[in-house]
Design a protein around this motif. Structure first.
Motif, PDB file in Angstrom:
ATOM      1  N   TYR A  49      21.516 -46.887 -17.623  1.00 50.80           N
ATOM      2  CA  TYR A  49      20.294 -46.299 -18.169  1.00 50.80           C
ATOM      3  C   TYR A  49      19.340 -47.449 -18.395  1.00 50.80           C
ATOM      4  O   TYR A  49      19.701 -48.449 -19.037  1.00 50.80           O
ATOM      5  N   PRO A  98      17.430 -46.684 -23.866  1.00 54.13           N
ATOM      6  CA  PRO A  98      18.507 -46.496 -22.866  1.00 54.13           C
ATOM      7  C   PRO A  98      19.889 -46.402 -23.490  1.00 54.13           C
ATOM      8  O   PRO A  98      20.731 -45.631 -23.032  1.00 54.13           O
ATOM      9  N   ALA A 158      20.253 -43.007 -24.943  1.00 53.89           N
ATOM     10  CA  ALA A 158      20.475 -42.038 -23.855  1.00 53.89           C
ATOM     11  C   ALA A 158      21.934 -42.073 -23.414  1.00 53.89           C
ATOM     12  O   ALA A 158      22.567 -41.031 -23.210  1.00 53.89           O
ATOM     13  N   MET A 159      22.453 -43.285 -23.307  1.00 53.40           N
ATOM     14  CA  MET A 159      23.855 -43.403 -22.877  1.00 53.40           C
ATOM     15  C   MET A 159      24.787 -42.800 -23.930  1.00 53.40           C
ATOM     16  O   MET A 159      25.804 -42.174 -23.596  1.00 53.40           O
ATOM     17  N   GLU A 209      18.567 -52.124 -20.856  1.00 55.88           N
ATOM     18  CA  GLU A 209      19.607 -51.530 -20.007  1.00 55.88           C
ATOM     19  C   GLU A 209      20.876 -51.270 -20.818  1.00 55.88           C
ATOM     20  O   GLU A 209      21.258 -52.080 -21.664  1.00 55.88           O
ATOM     21  N   ARG A 255      22.362 -36.681 -16.298  1.00 55.34           N
ATOM     22  CA  ARG A 255      20.929 -36.363 -16.133  1.00 55.34           C
ATOM     23  C   ARG A 255      20.358 -35.724 -17.397  1.00 55.34           C
ATOM     24  O   ARG A 255      19.254 -36.031 -17.824  1.00 55.34           O
ATOM     25  N   VAL A 270      19.146 -38.102 -20.035  1.00 49.83           N
ATOM     26  CA  VAL A 270      17.805 -38.659 -19.804  1.00 49.83           C
ATOM     27  C   VAL A 270      16.748 -37.685 -20.324  1.00 49.83           C
ATOM     28  O   VAL A 270      15.837 -38.063 -21.074  1.00 49.83           O
ATOM     29  N   GLU A 280      16.741 -37.554 -24.169  1.00 52.13           N
ATOM     30  CA  GLU A 280      16.226 -38.760 -24.825  1.00 52.13           C
ATOM     31  C   GLU A 280      14.707 -38.853 -24.657  1.00 52.13           C
ATOM     32  O   GLU A 280      13.992 -39.241 -25.577  1.00 52.13           O
ATOM     33  N   LEU A 289      12.349 -44.003 -18.461  1.00 53.82           N
ATOM     34  CA  LEU A 289      13.793 -44.036 -18.729  1.00 53.82           C
ATOM     35  C   LEU A 289      14.465 -43.559 -17.442  1.00 53.82           C
ATOM     36  O   LEU A 289      14.240 -42.446 -16.995  1.00 53.82           O
ATOM     37  N   THR A 290      15.214 -44.432 -16.847  1.00 49.23           N
ATOM     38  CA  THR A 290      15.802 -44.071 -15.546  1.00 49.23           C
ATOM     39  C   THR A 290      17.321 -44.170 -15.574  1.00 49.23           C
ATOM     40  O   THR A 290      17.908 -44.916 -16.369  1.00 49.23           O
ATOM     41  N   LEU A 291      17.887 -43.410 -14.677  1.00 47.91           N
ATOM     42  CA  LEU A 291      19.343 -43.352 -14.529  1.00 47.91           C
ATOM     43  C   LEU A 291      19.716 -43.839 -13.128  1.00 47.91           C
ATOM     44  O   LEU A 291      19.149 -43.377 -12.143  1.00 47.91           O
TER      45      LEU A 291
END
Ligand SMILES: [Zn+2]
Length: 438
Positions: free
Chosen positions: A239, A255, A258-259, A296, A323, A326, A329, A340-342
């Motif tokens: 993340y 991130p 999110a994780m 990260e 997903r 993400v 969050e 915010l990317t996965l």
């Protein structure tokens, strides 16, 4: 690696016996043996074990057991970290050639492959041990001996298998056991985790695939028959975001948070027990300091199952959870434009597969154990045999006898005790039974 789960079936086989060439059976067991009526296949294995060339091979495997152990110890002292099996492969190829194995070559992936041809046409059976270990470069791989015990990283997994393959090849050649077809003897690369079965993928992904009728991997100690291949999907999940000061930049998607959401969802996944399905977040990392929003967060996730369908199903739910984390969050901080990317990297995909109990290769493995008066349970594991099993090529992984402890640890040991030689005897009997030796 062959971390066995508990045996779940003995395939209806009783630990009965008819004959034992090398160790006289106790009188009571011998009496039972007379009472138990062998199946035609079992009777055939009993007969095969009495063939003069097989008797000579069995006798030699017992009387020259020190040769097998010397092979095991000396090959183990050549380091073979993942992707660095070359030195051990070169030596293994040399030993095949010295035994008289024909057409010995090392393929592009690094697998050592040789051939022993039978007198008549027939099926092709591949018999393999894996060259690679889990141990990194620089690991002390010197072998210590304490009585019947050998101690060194990799001594059981899979130097035992490599030694058994050499011993079987030696006896098939020197005793001139008459068989039909072709025996391919192999020392393959990439069985352990990082290798992701690359050796087997190369063999069964190339032109050889169509010519291999049966496959045996010798991996592990004792007398188990692995006929179920546990499949696994392994991912490294990232993340990512811009990161920032924990106070000054507060209000953007985090991130790590999110994780955390993803891990909570994974922890709550429902998993069936039949077929067995498992999930695990094994490693988490990321972040730079306690007062920084991390740029990260990383985790490593392992999914496993005995069936491809169940594995695909849990995989789909994992991907959805990743997903959703993400989305949730981002929704937590609707005013933030921060990204915010996965990113999901595949670490390894091992296909699941099964060789049914009713197949010739499984029944022959069990019948040979019965003839030898050893108990061989059926087990499920993750081994090189997963690849042919997944392609529906009859495949099993056989243990190599003896007693192993501490696989994948620096104090790994292999104890030959008084009857380690029965491992190569058993494998030899199975191989010759499958290749129609009579
Ligand atoms: Zn192994």
């Amino acid at each position: 690696m062959r971390p066995t789960r508990s045996a779940f079936s003995a395939g209806g086989m009783l630990p009965a016996l008819c004959i034992s060439l090398v160790a006289a059976a106790p009188a009571t067991l011998a009496a039972q043996a007379k009472a138990a009526k062998p199946t035609p296949l079992e009777a055939g294995m009993d007969k095969l074990a009495q063939h003069p060339t097989v008797v000579a091979a069995f006798t030699a495997l017992q009387s020259d057991n020190a040769w097998t152990l010397d092979q095991q110890a000396s090959i183990c002292q050549i380091p073979a970290p993942p992707f660095k099996e070359q030195a051990r492969a070169a030596e293994y190829a040399k030993r095949f050639r010295d035994l008289g194995v024909q057409n010995v070559r090392i393929d592009k992936e690094g697998n050592v492959i040789g051939e022993i041809r039978g007198a008549k046409p027939g099926p092709t059976l591949m018999l393999a041990g894996h060259l690679d270990t889990v141990f990194p470069e620089g690991t002390d791989v010197r072998v210590k001996r304490e009585g019947t015990k050998l101690i060194a990283p990799g001594i059981g997994d899979d130097c035992r298998g490599l030694a058994v393959v050499l011993s079987v090849a030696r006896q098939v050649i020197t005793q001139k056991i008459p068989f039909s077809g072709k025996l391919l003897v192999v020392g393959n690369v990439g069985e352990e985790g990082p290798g992701n079965l690359r050796g087997m993928r190369a063999i069964f992904g190339g032109p050889m695939r169509d010519s291999i009728d049966m496959f045996i991997s010798v991996d592990g100690t004792g007398f188990g028959v692995t006929n179920g291949g546990v499949g696994s999907n392994r991912y490294r999940v990232h993340y990512k975001g811009p990161g920032g000061h924990s106070y000054g930049a507060f209000g953007m998607p985090n991130p790590m948070h999110a994780m955390g959401r993803a891990i909570a969802k994974i922890a709550d996944l429902e998993a069936s027990t039949t077929p067995k399905v498992t999930f695990n977040v094994g490693i988490v990392s990321g972040g730079t300091s306690v007062n920084s929003i991390p740029f990260e967060a990383i985790m490593e996730v392992d999914l496993r199952s005995e069936t491809s369908v169940a594995l695909a199903e849990i995989d789909a739910r994992l991907q959805k959870a990743l997903r959703e984390a993400v989305t949730e969050e981002k929704a937590r901080w609707p005013k933030s434009n921060a990204a915010l990317t996965l990113v999901v990297d595949t670490m390894g995909l091992r296909p699941a597969g099964t060789t049914p109990d009713t197949t010739f290769i499984v029944r022959t493995s069990l019948a040979a154990a019965r003839t030898m008066n050893v108990y061989a349970p059926l087990t499920i594991s993750s081994t090189d045999a997963n690849i042919p099993m997944n392609l529906r090529i009859p495949a099993v992984t056989l243990d190599g006898g003896g007693v192993g402890r501490g696989a994948h640890s620096l104090d790994e040991s292999y104890d030959d005790r008084t009857d380690g030689y029965k491992g190569p005897q058993w494998v030899l009997l199975v191989v010759m039974g499958l290749l129609g030796a009579k």
